[in-house]
Design an enzyme around this catalytic site. Structure first.
Site, PDB file in Angstrom:
ATOM      1  N   ILE A 137       0.854  -1.175   0.000  1.00 43.73           N
ATOM      2  CA  ILE A 137       0.000   0.000   0.000  1.00 43.73           C
ATOM      3  C   ILE A 137       0.899   1.236   0.000  1.00 43.73           C
ATOM      4  O   ILE A 137       1.748   1.391   0.870  1.00 43.73           O
ATOM      5  CB  ILE A 137      -0.934   0.017   1.226  1.00 43.73           C
ATOM      6  CG1 ILE A 137      -1.759  -1.282   1.292  1.00 43.73           C
ATOM      7  CG2 ILE A 137      -1.834   1.244   1.172  1.00 43.73           C
ATOM      8  CD1 ILE A 137      -2.624  -1.540   0.075  1.00 43.73           C
ATOM      9  N   LYS A 138       0.704   2.102  -1.000  1.00 43.54           N
ATOM     10  CA  LYS A 138       1.527   3.301  -1.121  1.00 43.54           C
ATOM     11  C   LYS A 138       0.948   4.420  -0.255  1.00 43.54           C
ATOM     12  O   LYS A 138      -0.241   4.728  -0.318  1.00 43.54           O
ATOM     13  CB  LYS A 138       1.602   3.772  -2.570  1.00 43.54           C
ATOM     14  CG  LYS A 138       2.447   2.882  -3.451  1.00 43.54           C
ATOM     15  CD  LYS A 138       2.522   3.400  -4.879  1.00 43.54           C
ATOM     16  CE  LYS A 138       3.547   4.493  -5.031  1.00 43.54           C
ATOM     17  NZ  LYS A 138       3.764   4.831  -6.474  1.00 43.54           N
ATOM     18  N   ILE A 139       1.839   5.026   0.529  1.00 42.03           N
ATOM     19  CA  ILE A 139       1.452   6.128   1.406  1.00 42.03           C
ATOM     20  C   ILE A 139       2.423   7.283   1.183  1.00 42.03           C
ATOM     21  O   ILE A 139       3.642   7.104   1.338  1.00 42.03           O
ATOM     22  CB  ILE A 139       1.485   5.695   2.891  1.00 42.03           C
ATOM     23  CG1 ILE A 139       0.489   4.558   3.136  1.00 42.03           C
ATOM     24  CG2 ILE A 139       1.193   6.880   3.803  1.00 42.03           C
ATOM     25  CD1 ILE A 139       0.531   3.999   4.546  1.00 42.03           C
TER      26      ILE A 139
END
Length: 343
Positions: A137-139
């Site tokens: 998951i890209k944050i």
């Protein structure tokens, strides 16, 4: 036949593909895997190009709209569908590398970049919905996003911390990851440091100065970040690899493989857009370059400062611009889905 991508992998760097669309899922991704590609990254701009600017998903959008789904729900269905399918194809790489590679990244809603708690809950929800070990998951690495990184790693969520530009920002991300592992987290993670955008911004500031620094500062900065990476993780059991992003050459006077050939080092990842990756396969050379001429890199960064150019300020602006760009792409995509659903 071994390619330059395989040779790079043998030197310790994994090449990931910065792209996704329907054709990738229906056969293209396997072709890239055969060439040595070991992962996939996506972002709102990539999905805007894939969904809003083609007709590939029009029928699905209409069908989902008829079933009563909103534009936001349609977006989520399509992105989860494609990332999940890509992750299933990449699972062979994940298994072959014992979980080191084979990941596919999906970004949380970029509009949440300043909301730590909602970012965490969204990351947990998306990771659970995808339900695959080889998804990240890209944050965005805003202060709130960096804090969210620690919580997500502690909760066992694989994270791609993105939109990193400066040394200080990178160090904060690395330390946040370590804090998550000390709280019991065993999740995989990469720290995505953007490259070519730095040269684009700095070159403009150097335009009227006869400095000889154009096209050098981005790679110089990455070399020093890599040294920080080695120091920070020297005694750590769990390692968050740095990932070089934005590696397509924007200045046509530079080599079309500049940000691949000049950034090869052990325990790193380079995520590369298709055109640049094709160029690297065709005529790129693989050799360890990330630790060459370190003294020269430091000297050039000092010269930049002496010219009155504040690289930290440039990087701060690039982070702000990057967030705006992703927000704009996301909002444009939502609008396009809404319009396609009405046709």
């Amino acid at each position: 036949m071994p390619t330059s991508v395989h040779e790079t992998f043998n030197l310790g760097q994994s090449i990931w593909l910065d792209y996704i669309d329907k054709s990738l899922i229906t056969g293209g991704l396997q072709e890239w895997i055969d060439l040595g590609v070991a992962g996939v990254t996506t972002n709102p701009s990539i999905f805007e190009n894939a969904i809003a600017k083609t007709s590939d998903y029009d029928e699905e959008i209409k069908s989902l709209a008829k079933s009563g789904k909103t534009s936001a729900e349609i977006y989520e269905v399509l992105t989860l569908q494609e990332v999940g399918a890509a992750a299933d194809i990449m699972r062979q790489v994940y298994d072959r590398t014992n979980g080191k590679d084979g990941y596919v990244s999906l970004e949380v809603n970029p509009l949440l970049a300043s909301d730590r708690d909602t970012t965490i809950s969204e990351a947990k929800r998306l990771f659970a919905l995808l339900n695959r070990p080889n998804v990240m998951i890209k944050i965005p690495a805003t202060p709130e996003g960096i804090s969210a990184l620690t919580e997500c790693i502690a909760s066992g969520i694989n994270v791609n911390s993105t939109l990193i530009f400066s040394k200080d920002q990178y160090a904060s991300v690395a330390k946040a990851y370590i804090e998550g592992t000390k709280r019991g987290g065993r999740a995989a993670s990469v720290a995505s440091v953007f490259v070519s955008r730095v040269d684009t911004a700095v070159d403009k500031l150097l335009a009227e100065k006869d400095s000889g620094l154009c096209g050098k500062i981005a790679v110089d900065g990455i070399k020093l970040i890599y040294q920080d990476f080695k120091k920070i993780f020297a005694n750590e059991k769990f390692v968050q690899r740095p990932l070089w992003a934005s590696t397509g050459t924007k200045n046509k006077s530079y080599s079309d493989v500049k940000y691949v050939e000049e950034l090869i080092g052990a325990d790193t990842v380079n995520t590369v857009p298709p055109a640049t990756l094709e160029a690297f396969v065709n005529h790129g050379k693989a050799s360890l370059t990330l630790e060459s001429n370190l003294g020269e890199a430091e000297d050039e960064l000092n010269k930049l400062a002496a010219l009155g150019i504040n690289l930290d300020a440039v990087c701060a602006q690039l982070l702000e611009d990057g967030l705006k760009s992703f927000n704009k792409a996301f909002e444009s995509l939502m609008s396009a889905i809404e319009n396609k659903a009405k046709i």
